[in-house]
Design an enzyme around this catalytic site. Structure first.
Site, mmCIF file in Angstrom:
data_model
loop_
_atom_site.group_PDB
_atom_site.id
_atom_site.type_symbol
_atom_site.label_atom_id
_atom_site.label_comp_id
_atom_site.label_asym_id
_atom_site.label_seq_id
_atom_site.Cartn_x
_atom_site.Cartn_y
_atom_site.Cartn_z
ATOM 1 N N GLY A 212 0.784 -1.227 0.000
ATOM 2 C CA GLY A 212 0.000 0.000 0.000
ATOM 3 C C GLY A 212 0.814 1.273 0.000
ATOM 4 O O GLY A 212 0.264 2.360 0.214
ATOM 5 N N THR A 213 2.112 1.174 -0.290
ATOM 6 C CA THR A 213 2.966 2.362 -0.253
ATOM 7 C C THR A 213 2.503 3.431 -1.247
ATOM 8 O O THR A 213 2.392 4.612 -0.904
ATOM 9 C CB THR A 213 4.420 1.969 -0.557
ATOM 10 O OG1 THR A 213 4.855 1.029 0.417
ATOM 11 C CG2 THR A 213 5.336 3.178 -0.514
ATOM 12 N N CYS A 215 -0.451 3.832 -2.685
ATOM 13 C CA CYS A 215 -1.757 4.368 -2.305
ATOM 14 C C CYS A 215 -1.600 5.397 -1.192
ATOM 15 O O CYS A 215 -2.199 6.483 -1.230
ATOM 16 C CB CYS A 215 -2.676 3.241 -1.829
ATOM 17 S SG CYS A 215 -2.930 1.911 -3.010
#
Length: 271
Positions: A212-213, A215
């Site tokens: 999820g970096t 995002c």
């Protein structure tokens, strides 16, 4: 009389991650951390965890458009971002739903999950290039995404700059090419808007907790823009937050774990 908003509102248009580490879940957590009220338009539902993506179900394009229009009419966003758009019809429904949107739009061209699973129909790339990028105040591709959007290999910092210029030529207002896939002890993130170019260099955190970096970073930038922060300042603050969130990752799951969306990089987490 319309009510005076108590705080800024932002919109995320993205897929749902059942594991909570990416997609709309990461976006809404990030908006909240930055003191921004988050709204959402879900484009797809994934069965997903830190190990990988087990299933994907794209929503019907008309309901995606209706979600965007419903939010805009009652909770007008001061900024918006896109994430996973799944297929060309959804891209076009998003473009239609954003017709007349005059606030900043951040496009995170999500194509492949951190686990390596494909999240975008290849046929959707042309729709993104031709219809969505011209609406974007900022596009935030990682290196594989930059290669696809620019139509050229991206292996070095010089390649990143060339890719940014190629993406700008498709109509985007600015580009932040994320260099996390490059080897080395520091991560290079390169910004260009056609008038100025800048690179941020951050010490690499030795970890696999990176789910999820992209995002999280794009949501942090969107939150900044929604709060009236200038673009480069919003990027700098978003990078600082994402670095801290990686460094403080809670160690959840058996695969590539999520970030810590409660991280506070030295007071940068609030507008």
């Amino acid at each position: 009389m319309p009510k005076e908003p108590a705080r800024a509102t932002a919109l995320t248009i993205a897929g749902s991650d059942s594991g909570g580490g990416a997609g709309i879940q990461a976006d809404l957590k990030t908006f909240h951390t930055f003191g921004v009220f988050g709204t959402s338009a879900v484009t797809a539902v994934t069965a997903q965890n830190t190990i990988g993506v087990q299933a994907v179900q794209a929503l019907d394009p008309p309901i995606v458009r209706r979600q965007i229009e419903s939010v805009r009419v009652d909770l007008p966003p001061a900024a918006a971002k896109t994430g996973m758009l799944a297929n060309a019809d959804i891209v076009r429904s998003v473009v239609a739903g954003l017709h007349g949107f005059d606030a900043p739009l951040v496009v995170d061209p999500v194509m492949v999950a951190t686990s390596g699973d494909q999240l975008l129909d290849p046929a959707a790339v042309d729709a993104i290039l031709d219809e969505l990028l011209p609406l974007a105040a900022l596009v935030t591709p990682n290196l594989p995404e930059a290669e696809i959007l620019a139509g050229r290999p991206v292996r070095t910092e010089a390649d990143m700059l060339a890719a940014a210029r190629a993406i700008l030529a498709r109509g985007a207002g600015a580009v932040l090419v994320k260099g996390g896939h490059l080897a080395g002890d520091e991560v290079i993130d390169l910004f260009s808007n056609g008038d100025s170019e800048r690179a941020w260099r951050t010490p690499r955190v030795p970890t696999t907790e990176t789910h999820g970096t992209g995002c999280t970073l794009s949501a942090a930038i969107t939150a900044g823009l929604a709060s009236g922060v200038a673009l480069e300042a919003a990027i700098e603050r978003g990078l600082a937050f994402t670095h801290a969130a990686i460094a403080q990752a809670p160690g959840l799951g058996a695969g590539r774990g999520p970030l810590d969306h409660w991280a506070d990089p030295g007071g940068c987490s609030r507008a």
